[in-house]
Scaffold this motif. Sequence first.
Motif, PDB file in Angstrom:
ATOM      1  N   LYS A  89      -6.075 -19.253  45.534  1.00 16.71           N
ATOM      2  CA  LYS A  89      -4.540 -19.628  46.000  1.00 16.71           C
ATOM      3  C   LYS A  89      -4.738 -19.468  47.635  1.00 16.71           C
ATOM      4  O   LYS A  89      -4.293 -21.457  47.403  1.00 16.71           O
ATOM      5  CB  LYS A  89      -3.871 -18.198  46.450  1.00 16.71           C
ATOM      6  N   SER A 137      -5.625 -23.807  46.930  1.00 15.90           N
ATOM      7  CA  SER A 137      -4.680 -24.780  46.543  1.00 15.90           C
ATOM      8  C   SER A 137      -3.871 -25.279  47.004  1.00 15.90           C
ATOM      9  O   SER A 137      -3.111 -26.407  46.689  1.00 15.90           O
ATOM     10  CB  SER A 137      -3.904 -23.312  44.677  1.00 15.90           C
ATOM     11  N   GLY A 184      -0.872 -24.615  40.927  1.00 14.52           N
ATOM     12  CA  GLY A 184      -1.561 -24.230  42.034  1.00 14.52           C
ATOM     13  C   GLY A 184      -2.946 -24.471  41.832  1.00 14.52           C
ATOM     14  O   GLY A 184      -3.788 -25.002  41.486  1.00 14.52           O
ATOM     15  N   VAL A 185      -2.867 -22.413  40.935  1.00 16.53           N
ATOM     16  CA  VAL A 185      -3.985 -22.298  40.226  1.00 16.53           C
ATOM     17  C   VAL A 185      -4.251 -22.257  38.794  1.00 16.53           C
ATOM     18  O   VAL A 185      -3.334 -21.424  37.992  1.00 16.53           O
ATOM     19  CB  VAL A 185      -4.372 -20.670  41.112  1.00 16.53           C
ATOM     20  N   CYS A 194      -8.488 -30.653  35.825  1.00 12.91           N
ATOM     21  CA  CYS A 194      -7.306 -30.174  36.982  1.00 12.91           C
ATOM     22  C   CYS A 194      -7.988 -30.361  38.038  1.00 12.91           C
ATOM     23  O   CYS A 194      -6.422 -30.015  38.794  1.00 12.91           O
ATOM     24  CB  CYS A 194      -8.406 -28.168  37.126  1.00 12.91           C
ATOM     25  N   ASN A 219      -5.048 -28.908  40.729  1.00 17.44           N
ATOM     26  CA  ASN A 219      -5.287 -27.917  40.843  1.00 17.44           C
ATOM     27  C   ASN A 219      -6.434 -27.341  40.458  1.00 17.44           C
ATOM     28  O   ASN A 219      -7.656 -27.871  40.260  1.00 17.44           O
ATOM     29  CB  ASN A 219      -4.449 -27.966  38.988  1.00 17.44           C
ATOM     30  N   VAL A 220      -6.638 -26.498  41.616  1.00 13.51           N
ATOM     31  CA  VAL A 220      -7.787 -25.443  41.182  1.00 13.51           C
ATOM     32  C   VAL A 220      -7.654 -24.505  40.251  1.00 13.51           C
ATOM     33  O   VAL A 220      -6.971 -24.118  38.967  1.00 13.51           O
ATOM     34  CB  VAL A 220      -7.635 -24.134  42.624  1.00 13.51           C
ATOM     35  N   ILE A 240     -11.929 -25.144  45.206  1.00  9.52           N
ATOM     36  CA  ILE A 240     -11.764 -25.446  44.467  1.00  9.52           C
ATOM     37  C   ILE A 240     -11.707 -25.547  42.999  1.00  9.52           C
ATOM     38  O   ILE A 240     -11.010 -25.625  41.892  1.00  9.52           O
ATOM     39  CB  ILE A 240     -12.180 -27.310  44.468  1.00  9.52           C
TER      40      ILE A 240
END
Lengths: 414, 414
Positions: free
Chosen positions: A12, A15, A115-116, A135, A140-141, A174
């Motif tokens: 989080k 991200s 986001g994640v 990703c 995105n992580v 990441i």
Amino acid sequence: MSELIEKGKKAKRASRELARYSRAKKDEILIKAAKALIEKQDEIIAANEKDINAAKESGISGALLDRLTLGKGRIESMAKGLVDIAGLDDPVGEVLFMKKRPNGMTIGQKRVPMGVVGIIYEARPNVTADAFGLCLKSSNVALLRGGKEAIHSNMAIVKVIQSALEECDAPREILQLVEDTDRKVALEMMKLNEYLDVLIPRGGAGLIQSVVQNSTVPVIETGVGNCHIYVDESADFDMASRIVINAKTSRPGVCNAAEKLLVHSSIADEFVPRICAELEAKGVKIIADEKVRDIYPKAEKATEEDWFTEYLDYVIGMKIVGSIDEAMNHISHYGSGHSEAIITNDYSNSQRFLEEVDAAAVYVNASTRFTDGSEFGFGAEIGISTQKLHARGPMGLKELTSTKYIIFGDGQIR
Amino acid sequence: MSELIEKGKKAKRASRELARYSRAKKDEILIKAAKALIEKQDEIIAANEKDINAAKESGISGALLDRLTLGKGRIESMAKGLVDIAGLDDPVGEVLFMKKRPNGMTIGQKRVPMGVVGIIYEARPNVTADAFGLCLKSSNVALLRGGKEAIHSNMAIVKVIQSALEECDAPREILQLVEDTDRKVALEMMKLNEYLDVLIPRGGAGLIQSVVQNSTVPVIETGVGNCHIYVDESADFDMASRIVINAKTSRPGVCNAAEKLLVHSSIADEFVPRICAELEAKGVKIIADEKVRDIYPKAEKATEEDWFTEYLDYVIGMKIVGSIDEAMNHISHYGSGHSEAIITNDYSNSQRFLEEVDAAAVYVNASTRFTDGSEFGFGAEIGISTQKLHARGPMGLKELTSTKYIIFGDGQIR
């Protein structure tokens, strides 16, 4: 704190930093990661050998063992995959619309990362690099949880990619791998709503169903393809044969392969013997209803269960129908909503089929095998969604994004 | 067969017929249903009285009783709602793109209905007509499950609308109500993947969380708004006051009302006493951190829990922050991703806030109260999504649709 929660928190946090990266920065990381995979392939191959030996000891062989195995060629293609992703357009930041409201406020809708992204997959270590690339490019992580059979390979790949992240001064979080391969941890991950924005299962029907059934995190379901080809009364037989043979035999193990053939009764006497002979020449086993078996007695008798089955093999279910309505009713009842095709030269039937068949991809006079991100021109593909929420059909990078509204005011109140 | 499964099956069947309806047909039904609500309002009011009496007997009063009560005015506004929906554009059938592939095949992406939409709601019988209208206009069959407190009202409304469907030769199963109000049935509905394409909870946080936690059907989460206003160093104080007062007090019980005020430390000495006085003049209770209380000692001390709380009342949490970064970190940690605003005259801070704050709607210099379907110009509103999948922010009719790919070939194989 459990490994999962710790990694969720770190994901989080990472991200927010990743959301600020420019395309140039993301592409730089992708290229560095591709190079690192090539440079450190010996580490990866050594780790992969541990997995292979363990798999052999536990009696795994054949296709499963093959999928697990990473040779030089597979690592090169993982690296090439990352380079290819670097070449794709950045899906993030696009403004989908922007307009001025009567009160003078300007409202825009902008594409942003999810986001994640959590990904749960099986024993294919190449998914590790692939998922990371998709990703990252969509900002995105990635929090990955691969199968235990590939744990050493996955750890090695993640380590190599994390070293590339560090070289680029990007947080290593990441990309993270959940290293505890206990099934309980996968279940815990499916409830990790606080840290995961979306969860994507990649693998067989069992895995996907388990995620759909247990996840409280929003899921993108990629899916089963019980795909039909309906050969209408007015079909060109040469075209119909060519498409059926292609859709069934060019790669029977994939979700966009045809599994069922429906033939209009008025052409059955002529078309059924011909297509059966062609299918058999390709080694396809035919399982059929009584009407087909009256024409072609060599066909095996189909059970009710057969009509629901995705064979993923050199097997086809065949049925004679009295009308396009019967064909569409059959598809509606037994189909999985993946890819459905009609072969016809009738305008009105082509329109009805396109309009009324409820599936991710509906074809007139083309092979179901085209349901694929690169065939559709999307570049990369995360999977083929068979659900209706968020994404349906082949998913490209755009489908890994969300949107937000941005509002420019000068003091407006309501 | 349980009531739920039977209604699920009928809903699925009706969805295939509804998918073929033109806009004209759908609008005809909406207008007929609106008329029927007015004509048969006595039936509805009589049924509603049963619910009101039962509610009074079980000690329900105040806002809950008010929401349950249907007078002539409320029924007229339900009917007007349906007429308004008839006036909106049809979201279905739009082709989002269409292009020719190198092999000559044409691929298009077309907006289609979801199919069957499940809605679980509480004791507001007006949701019954509203949900029907939104679902019908987006060519979706609605399967509703309302709270037991409103069961007689809901049954009466559904009966009236079903009579309108029959008058238009449309299947009455386009709108169905699950009449068994046992909680078990709601839980069963959350697992009805075979018949429901999407499930939307409408109601309080408890209901929404129960659906998110228990549903295997894809859910659109509508949600909690712990909305922040950050008053930056460079803010115009008059504008900041006007926006804070509007966002907090114009309708404190709704999800887009401001719940927290963050003030930059360099302006706190001047701005905090001023805004506190204005808020108090409007009857707003101030709960604050120590720094605010040093300036304005009358404020109550905030607990950690307060920063997470959506008060939905004349209460605001106030905090002094040292920088825009501290403000954004606070929002990221405590916010619910609904609506967040910055009041600033600094270009770079406005850009950073729009870019970095992760919420459905991010505002510069405007009230969070604008996060609303009609304020955004979408016509109808199903709810405000706080999830990132499928829809984010105010959802209009488009958000009740899915897409499918349609492919026009002339014999292409892969």
